[in-house]
Write an enzyme that holds these catalytic residues in place. Structure first.
Site, PDB file in Angstrom:
ATOM      1  N   SER A 145       0.795  -1.229   0.000  1.00 46.34           N
ATOM      2  CA  SER A 145       0.000   0.000   0.000  1.00 46.34           C
ATOM      3  C   SER A 145       0.823   1.273   0.000  1.00 46.34           C
ATOM      4  O   SER A 145       0.409   2.270  -0.577  1.00 46.34           O
ATOM      5  CB  SER A 145      -0.932   0.007   1.206  1.00 46.34           C
ATOM      6  OG  SER A 145      -0.183  -0.037   2.409  1.00 46.34           O
ATOM      7  N   HIS A 204      -5.162  -3.479  -2.100  1.00 48.52           N
ATOM      8  CA  HIS A 204      -4.897  -2.548  -3.205  1.00 48.52           C
ATOM      9  C   HIS A 204      -4.872  -3.217  -4.569  1.00 48.52           C
ATOM     10  O   HIS A 204      -4.932  -2.536  -5.594  1.00 48.52           O
ATOM     11  CB  HIS A 204      -3.575  -1.808  -2.966  1.00 48.52           C
ATOM     12  CG  HIS A 204      -3.653  -0.885  -1.797  1.00 48.52           C
ATOM     13  ND1 HIS A 204      -4.061   0.424  -1.911  1.00 48.52           N
ATOM     14  CD2 HIS A 204      -3.449  -1.098  -0.481  1.00 48.52           C
ATOM     15  CE1 HIS A 204      -4.071   0.982  -0.706  1.00 48.52           C
ATOM     16  NE2 HIS A 204      -3.709   0.079   0.177  1.00 48.52           N
ATOM     17  N   LYS A 240     -11.490   0.198  -1.384  1.00 47.34           N
ATOM     18  CA  LYS A 240     -10.529   0.794  -2.307  1.00 47.34           C
ATOM     19  C   LYS A 240     -11.106   0.777  -3.723  1.00 47.34           C
ATOM     20  O   LYS A 240     -12.014   1.535  -3.999  1.00 47.34           O
ATOM     21  CB  LYS A 240      -9.173   0.162  -2.102  1.00 47.34           C
ATOM     22  CG  LYS A 240      -8.581   0.781  -0.815  1.00 47.34           C
ATOM     23  CD  LYS A 240      -7.554   0.060  -0.072  1.00 47.34           C
ATOM     24  CE  LYS A 240      -7.350   0.796   1.253  1.00 47.34           C
ATOM     25  NZ  LYS A 240      -6.602   0.014   2.226  1.00 47.34           N
TER      26      LYS A 240
HETATM   27  C1  LIG Z   1      -6.651  -0.261   3.601  1.00 52.39           C
HETATM   28  C2  LIG Z   1      -5.958  -1.506   3.941  1.00 52.39           C
HETATM   29  C3  LIG Z   1      -6.498  -2.420   4.836  1.00 52.39           C
HETATM   30  C4  LIG Z   1      -7.733  -2.136   5.651  1.00 52.39           C
HETATM   31  O1  LIG Z   1      -8.858  -2.048   4.877  1.00 52.39           O
HETATM   32  P1  LIG Z   1     -10.100  -1.201   5.397  1.00 52.39           P
HETATM   33  O2  LIG Z   1     -11.241  -1.775   4.683  1.00 52.39           O
HETATM   34  O3  LIG Z   1      -9.811   0.221   5.048  1.00 52.39           O
HETATM   35  O4  LIG Z   1     -10.166  -1.394   6.890  1.00 52.39           O
HETATM   36  C5  LIG Z   1      -5.847  -3.617   5.036  1.00 52.39           C
HETATM   37  N1  LIG Z   1      -4.704  -3.887   4.388  1.00 52.39           N
HETATM   38  C6  LIG Z   1      -4.126  -3.025   3.546  1.00 52.39           C
HETATM   39  C7  LIG Z   1      -2.868  -3.379   2.861  1.00 52.39           C
HETATM   40  C8  LIG Z   1      -4.727  -1.784   3.305  1.00 52.39           C
HETATM   41  O5  LIG Z   1      -4.147  -0.906   2.498  1.00 52.39           O
END
Ligand SMILES: *Cc1c(COP(=O)(O)O)cnc(C)c1O
Length: 387
Positions: A176, A204, A235
């Protein structure tokens, strides 16, 4: 006491703050009365604004209400949740999938249900905080291997696997904050050889990587088999919520054991419906992903022409290496003045000494957006060099 600690954070350039968004239009955010170009969105395909996605959320509210009003195992499972789980399983080419209220909770639930005291969990050094917290919370022996280093992971398992009952490897697919991709073919082979679970956090990569946007396994052509794929609806799917996809027995186990699934209210109907509609757009309109790819390619080549130091150049996440948090803050604030919202990312989100400007591209950016943003980067970074 806390005031003093907070002052300390400020002095070191580590104090956190947010920018309050007043309106959203395409790739632009209205902040402080000004329309800014956003390079801060994780909605890579712009689906949070897609007409069919928004309409699906509205319809779900009319049909089911604003909230689910109960936990999934009590009275909060709607036909929508089941439909979305089936669609996610099909998209990820697994037997089954389970929804969680967020991706964070999906990681917590998956890891802590599969390993515990007497077990081993190995994670990439740059894993997301939710994976790190999950590994710590599991009470399994937790070992961290250097970023993307499959050989060191193998060595770790060779040394420790025999002494443990169960083992789990946890890695992000597309990282990320760095925008690079885990060597999953090697890692999957290591997991198989050592009889360890493999959990791939595709927060992602889902909707972004692979020919059909299925994620990092499709990117490498790895059959899902027994691999567990975690993802988020927040995302590329433009909504909110998390999920784990994998073999039916594992999903049934999580449904029974994952505390972050059992003891919390079901995903709101609007979020589930939006994600389901987004999934259909991803499968029906590959042009979104083509536009994302083209934008990322143009942006990367533009930044390289400016001579900037890119941490990676293989995805729509394009971080620019800076190092010092104070410098990052100044650059982000100068970019903001120039009309571009590109967040500075500082420790502890990233390791000490690796503060950066993180830019993320979306299918919503127009050529004009990127030209304008690039001009701002040129001016701000040139000025930073001179001063
Ligand atoms: C954003 C993210 C999460 C958490 O996801 P949410 O739905 O926002 O809680 C978990 N792992 C990674 C790598 C992320 O970028």
């Amino acid at each position: 006491m806390l005031e003093k600690e907070l002052d300390g954070l400020s002095t070191r350039g580590l104090r956190r703050f947010w920018r309050s968004v007043e309106a959203v239009e395409g790739s632009r955010l209205k902040i402080g009365g000004r329309w800014m170009i956003s390079l801060a969105s994780n909605s890579y395909l712009g689906l949070h604004l897609h007409p069919r996605v928004k309409e699906a959320a509205r319809e779900a509210i009319d049909r089911f209400g604003a909230g689910a009003a109960s936990a999934r195992l009590i009275g909060g499972t709607f036909s929508l949740h089941e439909e979305l789980e089936a669609a996610l399983a099909q998209f990820k080419q697994t037997e089954a999938a389970l929804l969680f209220p967020t991706g964070y909770m999906a990681n917590l639930g998956a890891v802590t249900s599969l390993v515990g005291p007497g077990d081993l969990v190995a994670g990439d050094a740059l894993n997301h905080a939710s994976l790190i917290d999950a590994c710590r919370l599991s009470k399994a022996a937790f070992r961290v291997y250097p970023h993307r280093d499959a050989d060191r992971l193998d060595a770790c398992l060779k040394l420790r696997r025999k002494r443990c009952r169960n083992a789990l490897i946890a890695t992000e697919g597309l990282f990320s904050m760095d925008g690079d991709i885990a060597p999953l073919a090697g890692i999957a082979e290591i997991a198989r050889r050592h009889e360890a679970w493999l959990l791939v956090d595709d927060a992602h990569a889902t909707g972004v990587l692979g020919k059909s946007g299925r994620g990092s396994l499709e990117h490498f052509g790895i059959p899902p088999g027994r691999i567990l794929q975690m993802g988020t609806l927040s995302k590329a799917l433009g909504s909110l919520g998390g999920f784990v996809a994998g073999p039916r027995a594992v999903i049934e186990w999580l449904k029974n054991k994952a505390r972050s699934f059992v003891y919390t209210t079901a995903l709101p109907p609007a979020s589930a419906a939006a994600a389901l509609a987004a999934l259909r757009v991803i499968q029906g309109e590959p042009s979104c992903r083509a536009r994302l790819k083209e934008n990322a390619r143009n942006w990367i080549s533009g930044l390289k022409n400016l001579g900037l130091d890119l941490i990676s150049e293989e995805s729509p996440i394009v971080p620019i290496r800076v190092g010092d948090p104070q410098r990052v803050l100044k650059l982000a604030s100068d970019l903001f003045e120039a009309g571009v919202f590109a967040p500075g990312i500082r420790p502890p989100t990233v390791p000490k000494g690796t503060a950066r400007i993180r830019t993320s591209l979306t299918a919503l950016h127009s050529g004009e957006d990127l030209d304008q943003a690039l001009a701002a980067f040129r001016a701000v970074f040139a000025h930073a060099h001179r001063s």
